[in-house]
Design an enzyme around this catalytic site. Structure first.
Site, short mmCIF file in Angstrom:
data_model
loop_
_atom_site.label_atom_id
_atom_site.label_comp_id
_atom_site.label_asym_id
_atom_site.label_seq_id
_atom_site.Cartn_x
_atom_site.Cartn_y
_atom_site.Cartn_z
N ASP A 73 0.83 -1.21 0.00
CA ASP A 73 0.00 0.00 0.00
C ASP A 73 0.86 1.26 0.00
O ASP A 73 2.00 1.26 0.47
CB ASP A 73 -0.97 0.01 1.18
CG ASP A 73 -0.27 -0.07 2.53
OD1 ASP A 73 0.69 -0.85 2.65
OD2 ASP A 73 -0.70 0.63 3.48
N GLU A 134 0.03 -1.09 5.95
CA GLU A 134 1.08 -0.45 6.73
C GLU A 134 0.87 1.05 6.85
O GLU A 134 1.13 1.65 7.89
CB GLU A 134 2.45 -0.74 6.11
CG GLU A 134 3.64 -0.50 7.03
CD GLU A 134 4.12 0.95 7.06
OE1 GLU A 134 4.87 1.31 7.98
OE2 GLU A 134 3.76 1.72 6.13
#
Length: 380
Positions: A73, A134
């Site tokens: 991400d 994250e």
């Protein structure tokens, strides 16, 4: 440039083209699994909610268990008109590869994959733990997967997190630990009234100021051999109705501790609340703990990565615990019975989360070679 370079560049560009803004993986982990399975890895998706998590593992006889960890991400791009090229179309300019995620951390993922492909004659277990959470809440990603794996009795020995740790040159800094992070939302209650009649009201802005003075000037500790001193920062304050003639009835404040191993989260909570009580405030605190501090002392893991960096780059990295937080905070305290040695090593971090994020093309192959050498040292 070598085939090694071409392979990692092509893979980085493919990953950057995926619009994987937190928590959307946008197909990155499918691509990673397809890359790893022909190399003998068993790939399992341990998804939770909207988050995609990949656990891939390969065992080659008895030996240590090494994990490569990272995230697919990325943060939002910000205003597209401020970028000099499409953030999701990797673009080469002046020796740099531009695009969202080039530094944080799709180049690291690509380098890890290519390093794994070209690492042979190893003994032990090599695994990859990849999440799409994250940059977001970090609840359903690595934290969740670690709990699942620990419950199965899986207990790695070492972990390299591919976060962008470098500063001025590749490999000049590695993170051997991170500070803990503790957030507080403070509500201070007063009595609303007219500014012309302050004797009939209680202004929470005024009453909180002595406590804030005490908190912001407090020396929490002197730091230690691994960590700088603990810090306290106020990030937001809100009060008032918007009118100039109304004394507000309540105040909301957000603050953060970045703390070292001299403190516990519980101890800091108690210290802050005791200051508030000592100043006679009517208050309530809502606490959010992002993770305890962790540190990996010198040993097998740090020696392996330092030697690999020296062989490839010709310099010895600085060992640091500075910066923000990473998923290393969930991996190091693996379970109540087991801890994992964790370091963070990756590209330069000067453009992460910024407009025109980029990474030097000339450092893609050295990054891959450092990962490859470190794995060889750890698993030989």
């Amino acid at each position: 440039m070598s085939t090694f370079y071409d392979e990692v560049l092509d893979l980085t560009q493919t990953l950057v083209r995926a619009r994987s803004v937190t928590p959307d993986d946008a197909g990155c982990q499918d691509l990673i699994a397809a890359y790893l399975e022909p190399l003998g890895f068993s790939c399992e998706f341990i998804n939770q909610g909207a988050v995609t998590n990949l656990w891939a593992s390969r065992t080659s006889g008895p030996g240590p268990h090494v994990v490569l960890a990272g995230h697919t991400d990325v943060v939002p791009t910000g205003p597209l008109e401020d970028w000099h090229s499409d953030p999701f179309e990797p673009t080469i300019r002046d020796g740099m590869l531009y695009g969202r995620g080039t530094a944080d951390m799709k180049a690291s993922l690509a380098a890890m994959l290519v390093a794994v492909k070209h690492t042979s004659d190893t003994a032990g277990t090599l695994s990859l733990l990849i999440t799409s959470d994250e940059e977001g809440d970090a609840v359903d990603g690595t934290r969740f997967v670690v709990a699942e794996l620990a419950a199965r009795g899986i207990a790695p020995d070492y972990c390299i997190v591919g976060e962008p740790s470098s500063s001025q040159a590749l490999g000049d800094v590695i993170r051997c630990g991170r500070r803990g992070s503790l957030n507080c939302t403070l509500e201070v209650r007063g009595t609303q009234g007219h500014v012309a009649y302050p004797d009939q009201a209680e202004n929470p802005i005024h009453t909180v100021l002595p406590a804030l003075q005490a908190l912001t000037t407090e020396t929490w500790d002197q730091g230690n051999d691994y960590f700088p001193p603990t810090t306290f920062q106020i990030s937001n304050i809100a009060a008032g109705t918007g009118a100039t003639n109304v004394i507000p009835g309540h105040l909301t404040l957000k603050c953060n501790f970045r703390y070292n191993t001299e403190h516990s989260a519980t101890g800091l909570q108690q210290q802050l609340e005791s200051v508030l009580r000592a100043n006679g405030l009517d208050f309530s605190c809502t606490w959010a703990h992002s993770g305890d501090p962790f540190v990996t002392p010198r040993g097998v893991l740090i020696d392996a990565i330092c030697q690999a960096i020296d062989e490839v780059m010709g310099h010895t990295p600085e060992l640091s615990t500075g910066g923000g937080t990473s998923d290393g905070r969930f991996i190091a305290p693996w379970s109540a019975e087991h801890r994992v040695d964790v370091i963070e090593f990756g590209p330069r971090n000067s453009t992460i989360h910024k407009i025109d994020e980029c990474t030097p093309l000339a450092e893609l192959e050295p990054l891959t070679r450092i990962y490859q050498l470190a794995l060889t040292k750890l698993l030989s």
